[in-house]
Every structure is written in structure tokens, then in C-alpha cells.
Design a protein around this motif. Structure first.
Motif, PDB file in Angstrom:
ATOM      1  N   SER A 120      -2.840   5.042  -5.022  1.00 38.02           N
ATOM      2  CA  SER A 120      -3.108   5.494  -3.760  1.00 38.02           C
ATOM      3  C   SER A 120      -4.523   4.669  -3.119  1.00 38.02           C
ATOM      4  N   GLU A 121      -5.331   4.253  -4.236  1.00 38.34           N
ATOM      5  CA  GLU A 121      -6.630   3.628  -4.049  1.00 38.34           C
ATOM      6  C   GLU A 121      -6.592   2.171  -3.752  1.00 38.34           C
ATOM      7  N   ALA A 176      -1.668   1.122  -2.045  1.00 41.28           N
ATOM      8  CA  ALA A 176      -1.374   1.988  -0.582  1.00 41.28           C
ATOM      9  C   ALA A 176      -2.418   1.549   0.292  1.00 41.28           C
ATOM     10  N   ASP A 177      -3.786   1.456  -0.156  1.00 35.19           N
ATOM     11  CA  ASP A 177      -4.774   1.040   0.786  1.00 35.19           C
ATOM     12  C   ASP A 177      -4.688  -0.306   1.348  1.00 35.19           C
ATOM     13  N   SER A 178      -4.378  -1.229   0.293  1.00 37.55           N
ATOM     14  CA  SER A 178      -4.385  -2.560   0.541  1.00 37.55           C
ATOM     15  C   SER A 178      -3.303  -2.869   1.692  1.00 37.55           C
ATOM     16  N   ASN A 206      -3.465  -1.540   4.710  1.00 35.66           N
ATOM     17  CA  ASN A 206      -4.505  -1.332   5.728  1.00 35.66           C
ATOM     18  C   ASN A 206      -5.608  -2.278   5.511  1.00 35.66           C
ATOM     19  N   VAL A 260      -8.369  -4.897  -0.382  1.00 35.69           N
ATOM     20  CA  VAL A 260      -9.068  -4.275  -1.492  1.00 35.69           C
ATOM     21  C   VAL A 260      -9.483  -5.208  -2.510  1.00 35.69           C
ATOM     22  N   LYS A 312     -12.398  -3.145   1.110  1.00 33.27           N
ATOM     23  CA  LYS A 312     -12.588  -1.906   0.429  1.00 33.27           C
ATOM     24  C   LYS A 312     -12.909  -2.433  -1.152  1.00 33.27           C
TER      25      LYS A 312
END
Length: 295
Positions: free
Chosen positions: A11-12, A15-17, A19, A22, A53
Motif C-alpha cells: 500500500s505504501e 500502490a502509492d507510486s 500517484n 516514491v 514520498k
């Protein structure tokens, strides 16, 4: 900055990459260069205003993730977009180099009016200088000049144990690199003073009884070195050289040169074609050494 484990990796990171880029920092608590790089990455995450991020992965605790990314040394930093690694680097790069890396992939979200007109000058505060030097050594461990400056700064701050640890990687070069040899002689002098086996009063009495007691004179010079009393130490070594230029395998001359290496400040930048002036004390004592050795 987020600490990632196998439980929240999907998830961190993955998935976030999709948007936002990371940046994954693989580190470990025992890793000195990791401690130098970590604050730089955290600072830049803020400075770039959410353009990427930052997550941290303890490679010791999360070996499954580290193996999946083929991590062979730390620190290693990998940038992911859309679930895929797109770039990375190894080692504790200085801030400027990390910015160059980031600027290839992300655009800082900082309002133009908020950006400083120019970079603030480096602080001369001793604590700030030590921090910069620590980062520089971590980024380029083989640079003897940077390590010399760092160990010298630690010794001037009376952080003897830290200086010894910082010196250890360069110690094998003491016989061939003049600056490293200078640090070793300074550390040896500090150890002699700390051991308490040589006292100035006893040495003075021996020298008064026999001006050719070179062992006593050399030990006295070392005690003066330990106290950073450089000029009196060189004067004592000159007393040996004037009587026996090659005493004890040239130890007096080598130690004298080591002191000159320690006390000579870096030369300032000057306009093209100009020669910066010598430090007056260094220049004077170089002439005195030449006068004695060549006489």
C-alpha cells in the motif's frame, strides 16, 4: 517519511507510486553513512513540497524486501513510479548530488516567491562544520583530505574517542600519506599524555641535567602537542635537530613536519594569477627547519 515493512509495503510503496514518485531508503541502525544520508532525504522531502514520498526500509528487519530489490550494500536509494524502479543510487551522497538525482524525475512543488534568492552561506559554527565534514566523509570515505579535516576538527573539539574511530579507516596509510601520518603522531602524543607516564616536571629535570637527553625532549614535545601548544613543541624539536639531525630514525624532523601539516590553514581562494600569502607562523618555522637541516 514512513517506515515500511512487509505488511504495508504494497500500500505504501507499490500502490502509492501510481500517484506520486516514491523514494525508498534502504538502511540499517548500525550503518554510519545511512545516518548521514537519512536527514538529507528527510530535509529534501520537505523542501520539494510533496513532489515525492519518502519511505525507509530497515534492510536487517525486512530482508525479504531487500532481497527482492537486490540490495547488496547500504545505504541504497531507489525511486519507484507506477510500481516499478526507475532509478537509484548507492552511498551517502551530499545534498547537492541528491538534488541532482531528484531533479531528473520530480519537480519541486515550491512557490516561486517562497524560494530563497540564493543559498545561505555555510555556517562557521563548530558544530555545523563538524556535521558537514561528517557528511562529506560518509559520502567519500577514501578522500584523505576530507577525513584529515574531520579528525582534526574532532580533536580540536576534544572528542578524542570519536576522532580515533574516524581515523581508523585511514590508519594503514600513515606511512605513505603525510596528512594521515600527521594525525597519527598527534593521536600518539595524546595517548602519551593520557597515560601519565611522562610528566613535564620530570622531563624538565632530565633536560636540565643533560641537554642531549633527546628522549626527554621528544616526550616533552609530544606533551606540548597533546595540549595543542604547537610553537613550543616545534621549538623543542628544533633543539633536538640542532644537535642530531637524524636522531631516532628522523623522528624529530618527521614530527616537526607533522605539526606544520596540522597547523597550516587551507589557503583561501584568490583571483587568477595571484598567490595567497603563507601563514606567517608556518612560513617562519619552515624556514627554521630548512636552516637547521641544511646547515
Amino acid at each position: 517519511m514512513i517506515d515500511v515493512t512487509i505488511e504495508n509495503f504494497e500500500s505504501e510503496v507499490i500502490a502509492d507510486s501510481a500517484n506520486i514518485p516514491v523514494l525508498v531508503d534502504f538502511w540499517a541502525p548500525w550503518c554510519g553513512p545511512c545516518k548521514a544520508l537519512g536527514p538529507i532525504l528527510e530535509k529534501l522531502e520537505t523542501a520539494y513540497g510533496g513532489a515525492f514520498k519518502l519511505v525507509k526500509i530497515n534492510s536487517d528487519d525486512e530482508q525479504q524486501i531487500a532481497q527482492a530489490f537486490g540490495i547488496r550494500s547500504i545505504p541504497t536509494v531507489i525511486l519507484l513510479k507506477d510500481g516499478q524502479p526507475v532509478d537509484g543510487f548507492m552511498g551517502a551522497l551530499p545534498e547537492g548530488k541528491v538534488r541532482e538525482f531528484l531533479d531528473k524525475h520530480v519537480v519541486a512543488k515550491v512557490a516561486e516567491e517562497d524560494a530563497p534568492a540564493e543559498e545561505a552561506p555555510a555556517s562557521d559554527d563548530p558544530a555545523d562544520v563538524l556535521e558537514r565534514l561528517q557528511h562529506d566523509v560518509a559520502a567519500d570515505p577514501s578522500n584523505d583530505d576530507t577525513r584529515f579535516a574531520y579528525v582534526k576538527a574532532l580533536l580540536n573539539a576534544d572528542r578524542i574517542d570519536d576522532a580515533k574511530r574516524a581515523f581508523e579507516p585511514a590508519a594503514p596509510k600513515a606511512g605513505v600519506v603525510r596528512r594521515v601520518d600527521a594525525l597519527k603522531r598527534w593521536l600518539d602524543a595524546i595517548d602519551l599524555a593520557a597515560g601519565g607516564t611522562a610528566r613535564v616536571e620530570d622531563l624538565d629535570a632530565r633536560i636540565a641535567a643533560n641537554k642531549r637527553d633527546f628522549d626527554a625532549r621528544f616526550a616533552r614535545a609530544q606533551l606540548l602537542m597533546a595540549k595543542r601548544q604547537w610553537v613550543p613543541a616545534m621549538d623543542e624539536l628544533l633543539e633536538i635537530l640542532m644537535r642530531d639531525k637524524a636522531w631516532n630514525d628522523d623522528q624529530a624532523r618527521k614530527t616537526y613536519i607533522a605539526i606544520l601539516e596540522i597547523i597550516e590553514a587551507p589557503r583561501p581562494k584568490v583571483a587568477d594569477g595571484q598567490i595567497p600569502p603563507d601563514d606567517p607562523t608556518v612560513a617562519t618555522y619552515r624556514r627554521r627547519l630548512s636552516s637547521v637541516v641544511l646547515s
